[in-house]
Design an enzyme around this catalytic site. Structure first.
Site, PDB file in Angstrom:
ATOM      1  N   CYS A 153      -9.541  -3.529  -3.334  1.00  0.00           N
ATOM      2  CA  CYS A 153      -9.825  -4.849  -2.770  1.00  0.00           C
ATOM      3  C   CYS A 153     -11.322  -5.035  -2.489  1.00  0.00           C
ATOM      4  O   CYS A 153     -11.761  -5.005  -1.336  1.00  0.00           O
ATOM      5  CB  CYS A 153      -9.029  -5.109  -1.507  1.00  0.00           C
ATOM      6  N   CYS A 213      -8.141 -11.518  -6.585  1.00  0.00           N
ATOM      7  CA  CYS A 213      -8.819 -11.220  -5.336  1.00  0.00           C
ATOM      8  C   CYS A 213      -8.662 -12.450  -4.445  1.00  0.00           C
ATOM      9  O   CYS A 213      -9.325 -13.463  -4.666  1.00  0.00           O
ATOM     10  CB  CYS A 213     -10.291 -10.917  -5.621  1.00  0.00           C
TER      11      CYS A 213
HETATM   12  C1  LIG Z   1      -7.910  -3.870   3.680  1.00  0.00           C
HETATM   13  C2  LIG Z   1      -7.244  -3.995   2.346  1.00  0.00           C
HETATM   14  C3  LIG Z   1      -7.038  -5.258   1.810  1.00  0.00           C
HETATM   15  C4  LIG Z   1      -6.434  -5.393   0.570  1.00  0.00           C
HETATM   16  N1  LIG Z   1      -6.212  -6.644   0.081  1.00  0.00           N
HETATM   17  C5  LIG Z   1      -5.572  -6.820  -1.088  1.00  0.00           C
HETATM   18  C6  LIG Z   1      -5.244  -8.115  -1.568  1.00  0.00           C
HETATM   19  O1  LIG Z   1      -5.537  -9.115  -0.898  1.00  0.00           O
HETATM   20  N2  LIG Z   1      -4.593  -8.226  -2.734  1.00  0.00           N
HETATM   21  C7  LIG Z   1      -4.221  -7.136  -3.468  1.00  0.00           C
HETATM   22  O2  LIG Z   1      -3.598  -7.300  -4.520  1.00  0.00           O
HETATM   23  N3  LIG Z   1      -4.527  -5.881  -3.069  1.00  0.00           N
HETATM   24  C8  LIG Z   1      -5.185  -5.692  -1.893  1.00  0.00           C
HETATM   25  N4  LIG Z   1      -5.448  -4.425  -1.433  1.00  0.00           N
HETATM   26  C9  LIG Z   1      -5.284  -3.277  -2.351  1.00  0.00           C
HETATM   27  C10 LIG Z   1      -3.861  -2.760  -2.488  1.00  0.00           C
HETATM   28  O3  LIG Z   1      -3.270  -2.551  -1.226  1.00  0.00           O
HETATM   29  C11 LIG Z   1      -3.904  -1.460  -3.292  1.00  0.00           C
HETATM   30  O4  LIG Z   1      -4.616  -1.694  -4.497  1.00  0.00           O
HETATM   31  C12 LIG Z   1      -2.529  -0.920  -3.617  1.00  0.00           C
HETATM   32  O5  LIG Z   1      -1.799  -0.649  -2.449  1.00  0.00           O
HETATM   33  C13 LIG Z   1      -2.643   0.350  -4.452  1.00  0.00           C
HETATM   34  O6  LIG Z   1      -1.370   0.860  -4.737  1.00  0.00           O
HETATM   35  P1  LIG Z   1      -1.193   2.409  -5.126  1.00  0.00           P
HETATM   36  O7  LIG Z   1       0.252   2.601  -5.311  1.00  0.00           O
HETATM   37  O8  LIG Z   1      -2.141   2.778  -6.182  1.00  0.00           O
HETATM   38  O9  LIG Z   1      -1.675   3.160  -3.790  1.00  0.00           O
HETATM   39  P2  LIG Z   1      -1.017   3.068  -2.357  1.00  0.00           P
HETATM   40  O10 LIG Z   1      -0.228   1.817  -2.199  1.00  0.00           O
HETATM   41  O11 LIG Z   1      -2.136   3.328  -1.401  1.00  0.00           O
HETATM   42  O12 LIG Z   1       0.032   4.251  -2.332  1.00  0.00           O
HETATM   43  C14 LIG Z   1      -0.319   5.593  -2.534  1.00  0.00           C
HETATM   44  C15 LIG Z   1       0.858   6.434  -2.073  1.00  0.00           C
HETATM   45  O13 LIG Z   1       0.641   7.796  -2.468  1.00  0.00           O
HETATM   46  C16 LIG Z   1       0.984   8.621  -1.387  1.00  0.00           C
HETATM   47  N5  LIG Z   1       0.248   9.882  -1.507  1.00  0.00           N
HETATM   48  C17 LIG Z   1      -1.002  10.160  -1.082  1.00  0.00           C
HETATM   49  N6  LIG Z   1      -1.305  11.446  -1.332  1.00  0.00           N
HETATM   50  C18 LIG Z   1      -0.227  11.974  -1.952  1.00  0.00           C
HETATM   51  C19 LIG Z   1       0.068  13.272  -2.459  1.00  0.00           C
HETATM   52  N7  LIG Z   1      -0.804  14.276  -2.344  1.00  0.00           N
HETATM   53  N8  LIG Z   1       1.271  13.478  -3.041  1.00  0.00           N
HETATM   54  C20 LIG Z   1       2.168  12.462  -3.152  1.00  0.00           C
HETATM   55  N9  LIG Z   1       1.949  11.228  -2.679  1.00  0.00           N
HETATM   56  C21 LIG Z   1       0.757  10.991  -2.087  1.00  0.00           C
HETATM   57  C22 LIG Z   1       0.607   7.820  -0.154  1.00  0.00           C
HETATM   58  O14 LIG Z   1       1.286   8.290   1.004  1.00  0.00           O
HETATM   59  C23 LIG Z   1       1.018   6.419  -0.548  1.00  0.00           C
HETATM   60  O15 LIG Z   1       2.359   6.142  -0.225  1.00  0.00           O
HETATM   61  C24 LIG Z   1      -6.027  -4.244  -0.167  1.00  0.00           C
HETATM   62  C25 LIG Z   1      -6.201  -2.971   0.386  1.00  0.00           C
HETATM   63  C26 LIG Z   1      -6.797  -2.835   1.636  1.00  0.00           C
HETATM   64  C27 LIG Z   1      -6.978  -1.470   2.239  1.00  0.00           C
END
Ligand SMILES: Cc1cc2nc3c(=O)[nH]c(=O)nc-3n(C[C@H](O)[C@H](O)[C@H](O)COP(=O)(O)OP(=O)(O)OC[C@H]3O[C@@H](n4cnc5c(N)ncnc54)[C@H](O)[C@@H]3O)c2cc1C
Length: 399
Positions: A162, A342
């Protein structure tokens, strides 16, 4: 020695992992396992509104058990090592899992220590970040109680999830201070590493007047490199042409931390091998460039899109279709073209929804609203529509 083997093994049960698991189960696969250590699943996009006093932190969390697809096998453990030559993942407790296909999506690592002096002061003395569930409410505490002085909002160089987060909270804070009649008494600085406030000129052209209207001092091509908590000031360093080298005092400081792949991915054979160390995938098929039975998506993948949940909404069906093709020995037919969005909240009642692809061409979903301008309808989409779609459709493998 492997303790168990699964046909499809997913590392990380966040936005990407749960969505892909649900999609594979919908396709009829029965042996889908997820390695996920956390008991809580977060909808992170709302943390911006929590920091801006527009949403409660509790509305952003649900138990991991409640989002885990019923027919998936949940391995409640943290992955710690990847051995793609032997098709295994080892976890923190030493257990090893074998796979036919691996999906790597454990999110991104927050490197708080890359800004000197920051870590120890987080949550105290006016310093906060919406990048942590526990800190987002502190952001609002600090904004709410500030009536004068100086406020600094900063974004680091390098890829972050983000990328709009630093400016969104600056706008929400200014909107609140204006309503309270104290905006003129607060010196607001927004420090960004980019040449303009947004990478698409038409959108930057509409954000510049909003920044000017709030009286925000915009420092482009610059980033905060250290925090002096005792002196309540930050060092700002130039990272490009025309950047600022200065010291700014603060009463409120909102920091977006530097980010990179988790260290155990950086040191694995799946990494790109560069400083960010993401999982090295083809940006269209999401398949690993060296290990064909490995896929990645979301914040941990190397595809050069804006790291957002919105991107994952388009990546997940591509990953699911291509895993299906791979397991059937067919050519991979699905492609992701870099879609991301975004949502830039510019006040407590208006939002600009920047939607674009790898070419940075705008790809609006709602054709009758000018995609370069803020609209009230988008605000309702952000606060109510998108969370509803997330919990009820996307995580169920539907949207
Ligand atoms: C402040 C903020 C605002 C945002 N605003 C937006 C927005 O407006 N619109 C939008 O689309 N996106 C937004 N995002 C971004 C969005 O939340 C992320 O891009 C998205 O959650 C990424 O998904 P992911 O599955 O890659 O990671 P995550 O959702 O972070 O999930 C990762 C998972 O992996 C697990 N994990 C970590 N380490 C390990 C390990 N060693 N072994 C196994 N599992 C593990 C974690 O516990 C977690 O459950 C925002 C993020 C933030 C922080």
């Amino acid at each position: 020695m492997a303790t168990a083997k699964h046909q499809i093994l997913i590392v990380g049960g966040g936005t990407a992992g749960i969505t892909v698991a649900a999609r594979m189960l919908r396709k009829g696969y029965t042996d889908v396992a997820l390695i996920e250590p956390a008991s809580t699943h977060y909808y992170q996009p709302l943390w911006t509104l929590v920091g801006g006093g527009q949403a409660k932190a509790s509305t952003t969390e649900r138990t991991e058990a409640s989002v885990m697809p019923k027919k998936a096998t949940w391995i409640k453990n943290a992955a710690s090592a990847l051995d793609p030559d032997n098709n295994t993942v080892t976890c923190a407790d030493g257990a090893t899992y074998e796979y036919d296909v691996l999906v790597v999506c454990p999110g991104i690592q927050l490197d708080w220590n890359r800004i000197d002096g920051l870590e120890g002061t987080l949550g105290k003395d006016g310093v906060s970040s919406n990048y942590r569930f526990d800190l987002a409410p502190r952001t609002w505490d600090f904004i709410r109680t500030t009536r004068s002085g100086s406020a600094v909002f900063t974004m680091p160089s390098g890829p972050v999830k983000c990328a709009g987060a630093a400016q969104k909270i600056a706008y929400l804070a200014c909107d609140h201070w204006r309503k309270e009649g104290v905006l003129d008494d607060i010196d607001v600085h927004l420090v960004v590493p980019t040449p303009r406030i947004f990478g698409i000129p038409a959108i930057a052209d509409n954000l510049d007047p909003i920044i000017a209207d709030y009286g925000i001092h915009l420092h482009t091509n610059s980033e905060v490199t250290s925090v002096d908590a005792e002196g309540r000031k930050v060092a700002v360093t130039s990272v490009g042409e025309g950047g600022t080298n200065t010291t700014l005092p603060y009463d409120v400081l909102h920091v977006v931390p530097h980010q990179s792949a988790p260290d155990w991915i950086k040191s694995s054979p799946l990494s790109t091998g560069d400083a960010n160390g993401y999982v090295d995938i083809d940006k269209h098929t999401m398949q690993h460039v060296r290990y064909p039975n490995v896929f990645s998506l979301g914040d941990a993948g190397s595809s050069p899109n804006s790291k957002t949940g919105a991107a994952i909404r388009k990546q997940a069906p591509v990953v699911a279709d291509n895993i299906d093709s791979f397991l059937k020995n067919q050519a991979l037919g699905a492609e992701y073209h870099g879609y991301a969005s975004c949502p830039i909240v510019v006040s407590s009642h208006a939002m600009l929804l920047a939607e674009f692809d790898y070419s940075m061409q705008m790809t609006p979903s709602i054709p009758f609203l000018d995609p370069a301008k803020p609209h009230r309808a988008y605000w309702y989409l952000k606060k109510y529509g998108l969370p509803f779609l997330y919990w009820n459709l996307m995580l169920k493998g539907r949207a």
